[in-house]
Design an enzyme around this catalytic site. Structure first.
Site, PDB file in Angstrom:
ATOM      1  N   SER A   1       0.754  -1.340  -0.028  1.00 30.72           N
ATOM      2  CA  SER A   1      -0.051   0.170   0.018  1.00 30.72           C
ATOM      3  C   SER A   1       0.720   1.300  -0.012  1.00 30.72           C
ATOM      4  CB  SER A   1      -0.876  -0.128   1.117  1.00 30.72           C
ATOM      5  OG  SER A   1      -0.218   0.131   2.516  1.00 30.72           O
TER       6      SER A   1
ATOM      7  N   VAL B   1       1.885   2.273   3.842  1.00 28.53           N
ATOM      8  CA  VAL B   1       3.384   1.705   4.189  1.00 28.53           C
ATOM      9  C   VAL B   1       4.376   2.073   3.240  1.00 28.53           C
ATOM     10  CG1 VAL B   1       4.134  -0.713   4.900  1.00 28.53           C
ATOM     11  CG2 VAL B   1       1.790  -0.148   5.066  1.00 28.53           C
TER      12      VAL B   1
ATOM     13  N   GLU C   1       6.622  -0.357  -5.218  1.00 34.71           N
ATOM     14  CA  GLU C   1       5.632  -0.675  -6.221  1.00 34.71           C
ATOM     15  C   GLU C   1       4.408  -0.682  -5.338  1.00 34.71           C
ATOM     16  OE1 GLU C   1       6.063  -1.079  -9.511  1.00 34.71           O
ATOM     17  OE2 GLU C   1       8.196  -1.123  -9.334  1.00 34.71           O
TER      18      GLU C   1
ATOM     19  N   CYS D   1      -3.172  -4.293  -8.071  1.00 37.58           N
ATOM     20  CA  CYS D   1      -2.848  -2.994  -7.848  1.00 37.58           C
ATOM     21  C   CYS D   1      -3.323  -2.467  -9.210  1.00 37.58           C
ATOM     22  CB  CYS D   1      -1.439  -2.679  -7.667  1.00 37.58           C
ATOM     23  SG  CYS D   1      -0.138  -3.454  -8.750  1.00 37.58           S
TER      24      CYS D   1
END
Length: 486
Positions: A233, A236, A254, A288
């Site tokens: 995420s 984080v 990423e 994602c």
């Protein structure tokens, strides 16, 4: 249940399988039926240190090993995966709730990235750079960074661990891998087992299964790793980047996305429907690059919506072991509850549910929402599951504005009969990747993968992977004598 869940429920440090010494266990559950797959005692700060020190020791010899010798390990790893395909498939289905289609897709990509790693071992090249100084020879060497720390996510754990681990090793580095707590086998010890069987020297790859509640920032603060490769995420990722910067480390991030698939008025509607349904609902939408938003020109909105809704209604939700299942469980109950909350929030804000899926335990049926207010935060955030927003627009200029109205910039797609029109549209979108007349979910071994804005920093794949996991070293040679001013 695969024997991997009993055999590999351990830490892998310095070439040895051993239990963690933490005070509690990570329990690995099947997200579909709640079956307990494994119980793994977590690694402590001391074991994280052991893993990094082992990687540091082993890397010295490995980095000096002939690149042709290194690549033999990756060729053997491919053979191991071929031999164990059925078992690995079972692990992906049981631990992730991935469907058989998803497991096959993930295995295909893992093979592709391992094949590229075979070549990557031979990729780094040095240079001789001209000098304005007479007799000076400037040599530029590509050398391993030393040790790379890898933190992988739960959605494609096998692939996204291998995607960093394999090239980092191929380029002469040691690696310590920390998989997500929900996928410790597929994202961690399975990777270690494959490389162990492939003949990778002990200590080069270490796996620590742990939690920040136990180790805090020890994994990213540790002095040994020079690069941290993190997939997860943006929240984080921001923390990882901050800690890395404070400790003079490189980070490759990423992160999340909020991709849009755009359907212009001249598009092939049936084809666009197929692309949009796949782009949103592959692996339950836990991708994602998934198309959270599907933007449709208002002139074709009615026809597209009718066909899109009809196709979504055909998607079977259920047991991921069933080959007919398209939508398996999301990873855990927190995720399931959050997705139900997104749907209810959208309806409260005035949206209409063209498809309103139910939630049973971790099984979340697809929901298709339209009429979400333009100012809603829901249209700007990442939604990690089988919920999609249909958004009409009037003309390309408005479509570009809507697509860019998000803090994320990972992927996207546009459908049109005019290829160059599509390319020109793509150039206006603030993303790291964009696709014309295709889906939003793509990853290829040679093409730089990564995002803009909150979707990440840096790129992986091909030459960009070499940039990420090596560093440059300038060695000059003075033929003759330099003249010094004093």
């Amino acid at each position: 249940m695969s024997s991997y869940f009993t055999d590999l429920a351990q830490q892998y440090i310095d070439g040895e399988w051993r239990p963690g010494t933490g005070s509690w266990d990570i329990i690995d559950f099947n997200p579909y039926d709640g079956e307990k797959l494994a119980s793994i005692t977590i690694a402590t700060v001391e074991e994280v240190d052991d893993a990094y020190r082992a990687a540091e020791r082993a890397q010295k010899k490995w980095g000096a090993t002939n690149a042709y010798a290194r690549r033999a390990v990756f060729e053997k790893a491919l053979a191991v995966i071929d031999e164990r395909e059925a078992e690995i498939t079972d692990v992906i289905i049981a631990e992730l709730g991935g469907t058989r289609l998803k497991a096959a897709f993930e295995l295909h990509l893992v093979r592709e990235f391992l094949r590229e790693s075979v070549q990557l071992a031979l990729r780094p090249e040095g240079k001789i750079i001209p000098s304005p100084v007479d007799g000076k020879e400037n040599r530029l060497y590509r050398v391993p960074v030393g040790v790379v720390g890898v933190i992988s996510p739960f959605n494609f754990p096998f692939l996204l661990s291998v995607k960093s681990v394999a090239p980092a090793l191929a380029l002469g580095n040691g690696v310590v891998l920390k998989p997500h707590q929900n996928t410790p086998i597929a994202g961690g010890s399975l990777v270690a087992k494959i490389f162990e069987e492939a003949g990778l020297p002990g200590g080069l790859l270490n796996v620590v299964i742990t939690d920040i509640a136990e180790i805090g920032d020890a994994f990213i603060e540790h002095p040994v790793p020079k690069v941290i490769s993190f997939t997860g995420s943006d929240k984080v990722g921001r923390h990882v980047a901050t800690v890395c910067a404070a400790n003079f480390k490189r980070s490759v991030l990423e992160l999340g996305g909020n991709s849009a698939l755009v359907v212009l008025e001249d598009a092939d509607i049936d084809y666009a429907v197929d692309a949009a349904v796949f782009s949103r609902f592959v692996h339950q939408g836990q991708v994602c690059m998934a198309a959270n938003r599907v933007l449709v020109d208002r002139s074709i909105e009615a026809e597209f919506t009718e066909k899109f809704v009809a196709k979504v209604r055909t998607l079977k939700t259920g047991d991921p072991r069933d080959p007919q299942t398209v939508i398996g469980p999301v990873i855990n109950s927190s995720q399931a509850d959050a997705l139900a909350g997104v749907v209810e929030q959208a309806i409260t804000e005035g949206a209409s549910a063209l498809v309103h899926g139910t939630t049973t335990d971790n099984l979340v049926e697809p929901s298709v929402l339209t009429g979400v207010p333009a100012g809603s935060d829901l249209l700007r955030q990442e939604v990690f599951g089988p919920v999609v927003f249909l958004v009409p627009f009037d003309g390309e200029e408005e479509a570009v504005r809507i697509v860019n109205d998000t803090p994320y910039g990972l992927s996207g797609a546009v459908h049109t009969a005019d290829i160059e029109r599509g390319v020109n549209f793509a150039k206006q979108i603030d993303t790291g990747m964009f696709h014309v007349n295709d889906g939003t979910v793509h990853d290829e071994p040679l093409v730089p993968f990564g995002g803009e804005k909150h979707s990440g920093i840096g790129r992986l794949n091909g030459e960009t992977t070499v940039d990420s996991f090596t560093t440059t070293k300038w060695i000059s040679v003075q033929h003759g004598r330099s003249r010094f001013p004093f």
